[in-house]
Every structure is written in structure tokens, then in C-alpha cells.
Scaffold this active site. Structure first.
Site, PDB file in Angstrom:
ATOM      1  N   ILE A   1       6.433 -16.095 -10.512  1.00 41.31           N
ATOM      2  CA  ILE A   1       6.350 -15.226  -9.238  1.00 41.31           C
ATOM      3  C   ILE A   1       5.198 -14.282  -9.144  1.00 41.31           C
ATOM      4  CG2 ILE A   1       7.921 -13.190  -8.481  1.00 41.31           C
ATOM      5  CD1 ILE A   1      10.137 -14.533 -10.600  1.00 41.31           C
TER       6      ILE A   1
ATOM      7  N   HIS B   1      -9.180 -14.549   2.365  1.00 38.34           N
ATOM      8  CA  HIS B   1      -9.984 -13.925   1.317  1.00 38.34           C
ATOM      9  C   HIS B   1     -10.780 -14.971   0.398  1.00 38.34           C
ATOM     10  CE1 HIS B   1      -7.667 -10.508   2.710  1.00 38.34           C
ATOM     11  NE2 HIS B   1      -8.239 -10.016   1.602  1.00 38.34           N
TER      12      HIS B   1
ATOM     13  N   LYS C   1       7.344   5.854   2.815  1.00 35.24           N
ATOM     14  CA  LYS C   1       7.486   5.223   1.401  1.00 35.24           C
ATOM     15  C   LYS C   1       6.077   4.534   0.837  1.00 35.24           C
ATOM     16  CE  LYS C   1      12.612   5.012   1.023  1.00 35.24           C
ATOM     17  NZ  LYS C   1      13.547   4.077   0.578  1.00 35.24           N
TER      18      LYS C   1
ATOM     19  N   MET D   1       0.674  -7.645  -2.282  1.00 33.66           N
ATOM     20  CA  MET D   1       0.896  -7.241  -1.065  1.00 33.66           C
ATOM     21  C   MET D   1       0.010  -5.936  -0.828  1.00 33.66           C
ATOM     22  SD  MET D   1       4.567  -5.577  -1.882  1.00 33.66           S
ATOM     23  CE  MET D   1       4.498  -3.716  -1.512  1.00 33.66           C
TER      24      MET D   1
ATOM     25  N   GLY E   1       5.133 -16.175  -3.837  1.00 31.52           N
ATOM     26  CA  GLY E   1       4.324 -17.091  -4.492  1.00 31.52           C
ATOM     27  C   GLY E   1       4.975 -18.472  -4.346  1.00 31.52           C
TER      28      GLY E   1
END
Lengths: 347, 347
Positions: free
Chosen positions: B182, B45, B238, B186, B317
Site C-alpha cells: 500500500i 515526475h 484541514k 499525496m 498503489g
């Protein structure tokens, strides 16, 4: 399995709650929330949980008369403590307060520390959506899930709820045109231990891999996963990370505990941390505009080619209304054993 | 693979952005965000995306000089439009505004409509956490993922970010004691198409099932999934539900598009909807208290028995800081082809 008329189910739970020491008003609310859980078909979290709740009251781990209290606040966010009272009542109060804050500020949050099991997570999503609010809420739990890369539990399964209001007819938001919100209620484990046990008892394999067997391989055998205590987080490393982040954020905002500080005995599973975030979509758009967006997305979902012909993909919460209406028409299906336990507690 | 000193990487991207028509200040910011993405090891990215961005500018699908604008506001939530400008700059501005709102109100949100690809999702999580704020943000995307129960794409992979601030030493939050937040970043698909292609090119199987083969069975064969275009959402049903709910909520709050309304040609993937939610933990607790909670959870995670001895589970992270420091010390690793493409655009 038998069917109990909804009013009878609710009043039976209410008597049990009164016996357990809840005040009348709170016993009535707790009974409604629990009966609605069974009414909506979430039988694992309705009256099935009442015996454990009763035992926790008996053991002193849940304080039936304790009520949630404001600890501190800043603008649109507040810290509350559940004071280890009944978790569903504290969660309901917290979401109500988040809704009030969202009506004032566009969005609002309550971070709740030192609470107890909130029963069905989705309850608080429906609560918000039925008030026309969007919501996100989650709880931590005792550690019951190994993080990705480890074999011993260090994560909770930390159910997460997203709720989005949606009215069939914005000009007639009456009970005749029921709200059809999108309500997602998902734990971070692919299958709960309760679900694993149910598959094992039926002699069935899981539909998708649910954890690891003794050789460290992914398996669909529920018994093997029960033996290794290595169920999977959803999405492997992804759900592991999400569970961890939700846990830490809930504890930091509430000033409460993270999963590893919660006793691992389910009868002592107290001191939970929870977040209730409500957002007011109508502070930014009209109901007509908002509904058109949701309806368009639902129609596109339904238009996807189904795996099984004539069984289109469903959105979260879609099946609930049909189950609810059937329960209200024919009676709420309850497990015979659960019903007898409830009758004993209501005597 | 070669290593380029960070300042050289950044200035090269900046020249490319100037050629593409960005104003000097915006070219510099875009270059920093992109170079930081490669610096942090998220090579899919960073500069890998610059040629596509350049092509979208050339085609007129991204307007290089368009800036985000406020559309409406209510309390702590605002609607903005990205005006189809560079998506990373719009997202950065939106998170900055959410941070300002959170400092005023405890929490704040910006819902951004009609924007373009924001590049690395985690960028905006680091942005918030480095300012001492917690954040949650997500974007929708073009439809590239079949919902659970269907075989044709109707969902985006809708990356979701959670960020939680954490300082090693609250008394010395200086660059010598770097923030170790943190940061979870995702997507809702278990593997992206880029990852599937990379495994196929290396002749490797996926580490876990990633989708369906032609017979409708779960498979770890990346090529089979590319053929069926049936990659898996995380957690099967889910992640499918979560992707859908995030999509609808982003579109409703921003007044923008849901996934099915976004063109499926990646060069025309515009009109995205995004949410930026910032929360101020220090409005409720002291840095010392907040840090203790995060540190305790991290220590418990590290204490879980690892699958591979001496390789404890990591928090989201955790690996980034080491990668970052190595990149700054030795140069940022870049793919030779990507670097040559960038040099061409910077000429």
C-alpha cells in the site's frame, strides 16, 4: 449554555467516574482529561461523551478497571493492549510511554490494540507538546465513511494528530509564559455526523460541499448527506487513501483490528487500534533554534493576505489558548443538557 | 505518446545524468529512479522533470556531485544535509539510512535539510515497502498554496507518503510473487498547477472543486483557479493545517528551512526540508500475521458497493503494479516532446 468553574467541572466528572468503577487515581486523571477538553472548547468530545461512556461500561463493552499492558517490544517501539479499558486512560499511558522512549532513543512509538474510544484526539498531542516533544498519533474507528468510488462505509474517519512544541520564551517556560504548540487534530471525514446534525438543526447549509445527495451530486445540504450516508473524505480520493493507510498501519503495528472488524454499533465500538509516535526535537537542536523555526513559519502564515481583512490565517491550535484562558477565567461553557446528565451520573 | 523499452529509457537517462556531471554510480541510480517513475505511470515526475533538473545544474542551484552528509544523531534519529545535491539521490540515501535505523531500533528517522526536489515522492515509499518496512515521509516545497482564510501562497503542497509492506505470498517473496504494498503519495493541494493546466488544455472542467474564482466562489474551472492562484488545500482548513504542521516539523527536526524561506522561482527551489521515517512491522509481528491484516482490510475495501458497477474502490498503489507490468511488457509510455528533450540531453 452555562459556565461551570473548571474545578467544579473536574470534580463532578471525577465523582461520575468513581461511580462507574474507576479507581480514584484513574477517575481523577479521566476527569482532568475530559474537563480539559471542554475547557479547550471541544465540546463534542468532553462531557458530551460521558453518558455514552457510562452506557458502554454498563453494557460491558468498556471495562472500567482494565489497564493497558505491554505485549512486546523491540528497541524504540512497543506493542500494548488496552484490554478494553477506558480509552482516554490507555491513550494517555501510551503517549507517556512513547515520550519516555523518545527521550531515550530520539523517537519512540507505542502501537495500542484492543482499546476503546480515546475521546478528544488532540489531548495526546497537547500532552506531548507540553512535555517538549513532537508527536503524531492516530486511531481507527468503526467504518463510517465510504471510500472514494464506493457508496457504503468501509473506512473509519480515523482522527490524526500532529503536535509540535513551541515555547513563547525558551528562557522562561513557566505557566506565565504558556507553551503555544502547534496541535492539529483532524478526522478524515470533512464533517462528522454530529456536525451535519448541528447544521441541519440550525437550518444552515454547510460552508463547503460535505458529501453526496440522492442524485449522486456533491451537496452542501447536511440533511441530504445524512440520508445518503455518503459524507466526503477530506480531499475526495486523497483522504480516502490516507484513512485506509492509517487504518492498516495502526492494525499491523499493534496486531489489532482494522476498521471493518470493529462493530458498527457505537455502543460496541471497541477493539480499536492506535499509534502514538513521539519525537524529541531537542535531541537534535536547541530550544532557541527550534523556536525560531516555528516562530518564522507562524509569522509567514500570519502575513498572508487574509480573505477577511484583519482576520489572518491561523495555525492549528492557535485559537485554543484564548478559549482555554477564557474558560479558566469565566468558567467552562457547557451545554445545559450535558451538564444535567453529568450531575445525574455523579449523584 | 510512444513506448520506449525500459532498458533504453534507463540508459538514455543515465547518459544525460553523466553529461550533467553525476558520477557513474550515481547517474545509474538516478536513471533507475527516474525511469521507474515513468514505468509506474507517474509521467509528471519522471523524464518530464529532467530538463528542469538540467537547467538547475546549469544555473548552479543543484550541485550534481554533492552528496548527503550526517550532521548529528541521537539514538534512532539523525539529521542529515543534502548539500543541495540531486534531491532524488539524497532522498534515496536518507530512506536507506532510516531503514537501517528501523532494523536496529524498530523505527528510525532521518531529517534531511538543504536538499533539492526529490522528484516522485512515492519512490521512497516503494523503496521502504519493497524492503519489508513501513514508512512515512514528506517534503516541504516552495510556497504555492494559500492557507485557509488567506488569498496569497504561504504553504507548500508538501507531498506526504505512507507505505505499508504486503507480500502476496510470504513464503515466496520472489519477483514471481511481487510485493503489493500500500503506497499513498499525496500532495496537500487538491490539484497541482500541472493538473490544472492539463484540464484547461483539454477544455475540461475539474471533477470536483479545485479552488476559487475571481468572485471568491469555489469553482471547477481550471483557468479561473490559474488566474486567482487560489487552488484549494485538500479538505479546505484541514489540509491547510496539515501542510503547515508537516512543514514546521520537517524544518525543526532537520534544522532546515520552512516553506516561506524557499525561493519561489522553481529553478531556485532549493533548501528543502524532508523527513524519512521507517518502521519495522516484523520487529513486532510475523509476516503471516501482518499480511492477514492488510489482506483483510483490502478485501473489505473491495467489498464496498461501488459507484460504478464492477469498479470497486481501490487502495493506494493498487493500480501501480498493473501499469508497471504493462510498461515492462510493451515499453514505457513517454510524451514525444519529453523524449526528444531527453535525447538532446543524452547526446
Amino acid at each position: 449554555m452555562r459556565r461551570i468553574p473548571f474545578p467544579e467541572l473536574q470534580s463532578t466528572i471525577e465523582r461520575a467516574m468513581l461511580h462507574l468503577g474507576l479507581t480514584p487515581e484513574r477517575a481523577a486523571l479521566s476527569a482532568r482529561l475530559t474537563a480539559e477538553t471542554d475547557r479547550d472548547g471541544v465540546r463534542t468530545h468532553g462531557i458530551a461523551r460521558v453518558p455514552r461512556f457510562a452506557e458502554m461500561v454498563r453494557l460491558g463493552s468498556v471495562h472500567p478497571q482494565a489497564t493497558p499492558e505491554l505485549v512486546s517490544s523491540f528497541g524504540a517501539i512497543e506493542r500494548w493492549t488496552g484490554n478494553r479499558g477506558p480509552g482516554n486512560l490507555a491513550a494517555y499511558a501510551a503517549m507517556n510511554r512513547a515520550i519516555e522512549l523518545a527521550k531515550l532513543h530520539g523517537l519512540g512509538a507505542v502501537a495500542l490494540a484492543d482499546t476503546t474510544h480515546w475521546q478528544r484526539a488532540g489531548t495526546y498531542g497537547w500532552q506531548a507538546a507540553d512535555s517538549g516533544l513532537a508527536a503524531m498519533c492516530w486511531t481507527n474507528t468503526l467504518a463510517n465513511l465510504p471510500p472514494w468510488g464506493a457508496t457504503t462505509p468501509a473506512l473509519g474517519n480515523n482522527p490524526l494528530v500532529l503536535a509540535i512544541p513551541h515555547f513563547n520564551d525558551p528562557n522562561d517556560p513557566s505557566p506565565q509564559k504558556p507553551s503555544t504548540p502547534i496541535v492539529l487534530d483532524m478526522a478524515m471525514s470533512q464533517f462528522s455526523y454530529g456536525t451535519l446534525a448541528a447544521y441541519r438543526e440550525r437550518g444552515e447549509q454547510l460552508p463547503v460541499p460535505g458529501g453526496y445527495d440522492e442524485s449522486g451530486a456533491l451537496t452542501t445540504d447536511p440533511a441530504a448527506i445524512e440520508r445518503t450516508t455518503r459524507p466526503l473524505p477530506i480531499g475526495f480520493w486523497k483522504g480516502s487513501g490516507l484513512s485506509f493507510a492509517l487504518d492498516v498501519l495502526a492494525a499491523m503495528l499493534s496486531g489489532g483490528r482494522t476498521a471493518h472488524q470493529i462493530p458498527t454499533d457505537p455502543l460496541q465500538e471497541v477493539g480499536l487500534s492506535q499509534i502514538f509516535l513521539a519525537i524529541s526535537p531537542t535531541s537534535l537542536g536547541t530550544i532557541t533554534e527550534l523556536n525560531a523555526i516555528a516562530t518564522g513559519a507562524i509569522n509567514a502564515l500570519h502575513a498572508a493576505t487574509p480573505v477577511t481583512p484583519n482576520h489572518p490565517a491561523r495555525y492549528p491550535g492557535e485559537a485554543t489558548l484564548a478559549t482555554r484562558q477564557e474558560s479558566l477565567r469565566l468558567g467552562v461553557p457547557v451545554d445545559e443538557t450535558h451538564w444535567q446528565c453529568l450531575l445525574d451520573l455523579a449523584k
